[in-house]
Design a protein around this motif. Structure first.
Motif, mmCIF file in Angstrom:
data_model
loop_
_atom_site.group_PDB
_atom_site.id
_atom_site.type_symbol
_atom_site.label_atom_id
_atom_site.label_comp_id
_atom_site.label_asym_id
_atom_site.label_seq_id
_atom_site.Cartn_x
_atom_site.Cartn_y
_atom_site.Cartn_z
ATOM 1 N N LEU A 186 -1.621 1.228 7.958
ATOM 2 C CA LEU A 186 -1.957 2.511 7.340
ATOM 3 C C LEU A 186 -2.653 3.337 8.404
ATOM 4 O O LEU A 186 -3.669 2.911 8.961
ATOM 5 C CB LEU A 186 -2.874 2.322 6.131
ATOM 6 N N ARG A 240 -3.035 11.792 -0.542
ATOM 7 C CA ARG A 240 -4.375 11.245 -0.278
ATOM 8 C C ARG A 240 -4.903 10.392 -1.423
ATOM 9 O O ARG A 240 -6.105 10.254 -1.604
ATOM 10 C CB ARG A 240 -5.350 12.362 0.090
ATOM 11 N N VAL A 293 -4.744 6.601 9.407
ATOM 12 C CA VAL A 293 -5.621 7.654 8.894
ATOM 13 C C VAL A 293 -5.951 8.561 10.070
ATOM 14 O O VAL A 293 -6.435 8.093 11.105
ATOM 15 C CB VAL A 293 -6.911 7.066 8.282
ATOM 16 N N SER A 307 -8.887 7.728 -4.862
ATOM 17 C CA SER A 307 -8.518 9.075 -4.457
ATOM 18 C C SER A 307 -9.407 9.534 -3.304
ATOM 19 O O SER A 307 -10.631 9.409 -3.358
ATOM 20 C CB SER A 307 -8.672 10.035 -5.634
ATOM 21 N N VAL A 345 -4.641 6.541 -2.495
ATOM 22 C CA VAL A 345 -4.207 5.252 -1.959
ATOM 23 C C VAL A 345 -4.104 4.257 -3.107
ATOM 24 O O VAL A 345 -5.052 4.095 -3.889
ATOM 25 C CB VAL A 345 -5.183 4.742 -0.878
ATOM 26 N N ILE A 376 0.853 -1.192 0.000
ATOM 27 C CA ILE A 376 0.000 0.000 0.000
ATOM 28 C C ILE A 376 0.885 1.236 0.000
ATOM 29 O O ILE A 376 1.865 1.302 0.741
ATOM 30 C CB ILE A 376 -0.939 0.023 1.223
ATOM 31 N N SER A 377 0.516 2.188 -0.847
ATOM 32 C CA SER A 377 1.169 3.488 -0.797
ATOM 33 C C SER A 377 0.088 4.563 -0.740
ATOM 34 O O SER A 377 -0.946 4.448 -1.390
ATOM 35 C CB SER A 377 2.072 3.702 -2.015
ATOM 36 N N ALA A 378 0.334 5.585 0.076
ATOM 37 C CA ALA A 378 -0.602 6.700 0.221
ATOM 38 C C ALA A 378 0.176 7.984 -0.011
ATOM 39 O O ALA A 378 0.955 8.406 0.827
ATOM 40 C CB ALA A 378 -1.228 6.695 1.605
ATOM 41 N N LYS A 379 -0.031 8.576 -1.177
ATOM 42 C CA LYS A 379 0.668 9.809 -1.510
ATOM 43 C C LYS A 379 -0.362 10.831 -1.963
ATOM 44 O O LYS A 379 -1.162 10.551 -2.862
ATOM 45 C CB LYS A 379 1.677 9.553 -2.627
ATOM 46 N N LYS A 401 -6.617 1.712 -7.256
ATOM 47 C CA LYS A 401 -6.250 3.062 -6.838
ATOM 48 C C LYS A 401 -7.528 3.819 -6.508
ATOM 49 O O LYS A 401 -8.514 3.718 -7.233
ATOM 50 C CB LYS A 401 -5.503 3.757 -7.968
ATOM 51 N N VAL A 441 -10.473 1.359 2.271
ATOM 52 C CA VAL A 441 -9.157 0.739 2.063
ATOM 53 C C VAL A 441 -9.226 -0.762 2.327
ATOM 54 O O VAL A 441 -8.616 -1.563 1.611
ATOM 55 C CB VAL A 441 -8.092 1.430 2.948
ATOM 56 N N MET A 443 -2.786 10.643 5.816
ATOM 57 C CA MET A 443 -2.614 9.203 5.623
ATOM 58 C C MET A 443 -1.133 8.901 5.538
ATOM 59 O O MET A 443 -0.433 9.474 4.705
ATOM 60 C CB MET A 443 -3.296 8.745 4.345
#
Length: 187
Positions: free
Chosen positions: A52, A23, A54, A37, A25, A18-21, A35, A74, A45
């Motif tokens: 993860l 907002r 939040v 948004s 995911v 998982i990557s959260a960049k 993916k 998620v 996040m």
């Protein structure tokens, strides 16, 4: 009343990345990548190890509720890339049998003879969703990785066969979701 900080974590299982960049995911697993948004929400996040986090700062009741909503979304993404989603839909009719034809590589369903009408209803599946016939009579199966896309495709199929200008207590014809489950069943 505002709270200083509201936070919740989502556990990341083995084999899931998982990557959260910004907002957005991104969840990658055995069945593919999804993916989603969350740019419209004022949340923080961060991915720390296998969780993860939040977090909402100075939020009132509605903003604090968004934290749990994001965590549930998620978790649905994680389930989608590990097990997938499968909905079964049944055709209901009283007199005129409904005929369907699945075209264009299981992406479009054509519904014919609904209530005896000559009009052909074409419903296109959302990207990543496929539809196919099951072994049972008058049943189709809609499947994909994203719960949002699969359920919206089923809603589009159901919505295309709504009965207009008739008493809906008498005219129950349509295509309805009969079963929900996962593509990969748990062992």
């Amino acid at each position: 009343m505002k709270t200083l900080s509201n936070q919740q974590t989502v556990e990341i299982p083995e084999g899931i990345k998982i990557s959260a960049k910004s907002r957005i995911v991104t969840v990658t697993g055995a069945r593919g990548t999804l993916k989603k948004s969350f740019r419209h929400l004022a949340l923080d996040m961060t991915v720390e190890g296998n969780t993860l986090l939040v977090q909402c700062w100075h939020g009132d009741r509605k903003h604090n509720a968004q934290v749990r909503t994001v965590c549930s979304a998620v978790e649905n993404l994680i389930t989608g890339v590990t097990k997938g989603y499968k909905f079964k839909m049944r055709f209901v009719y009283a007199h005129f049998p409904v005929n369907i034809n699945i075209t264009e590589d299981n992406k479009i369903i054509e519904i014919r003879n609904f209530l005896g009408e000559k009009f052909v209803r074409r419903v296109e599946m959302i990207e990543g969703v496929t539809v196919k016939m099951t072994g049972n009579k008058d049943e189709i199966q809609v499947e994909g990785n994203s719960l949002d896309s699969v359920s919206q495709s089923c809603a589009n199929i159901h919505g295309s066969t709504l009965v207009k200008n008739k008493d809906i207590r008498k005219f129950l014809d349509g295509i309805y979701v009969s079963e929900r489950g996962h593509i990969v069943e748990a062992e």
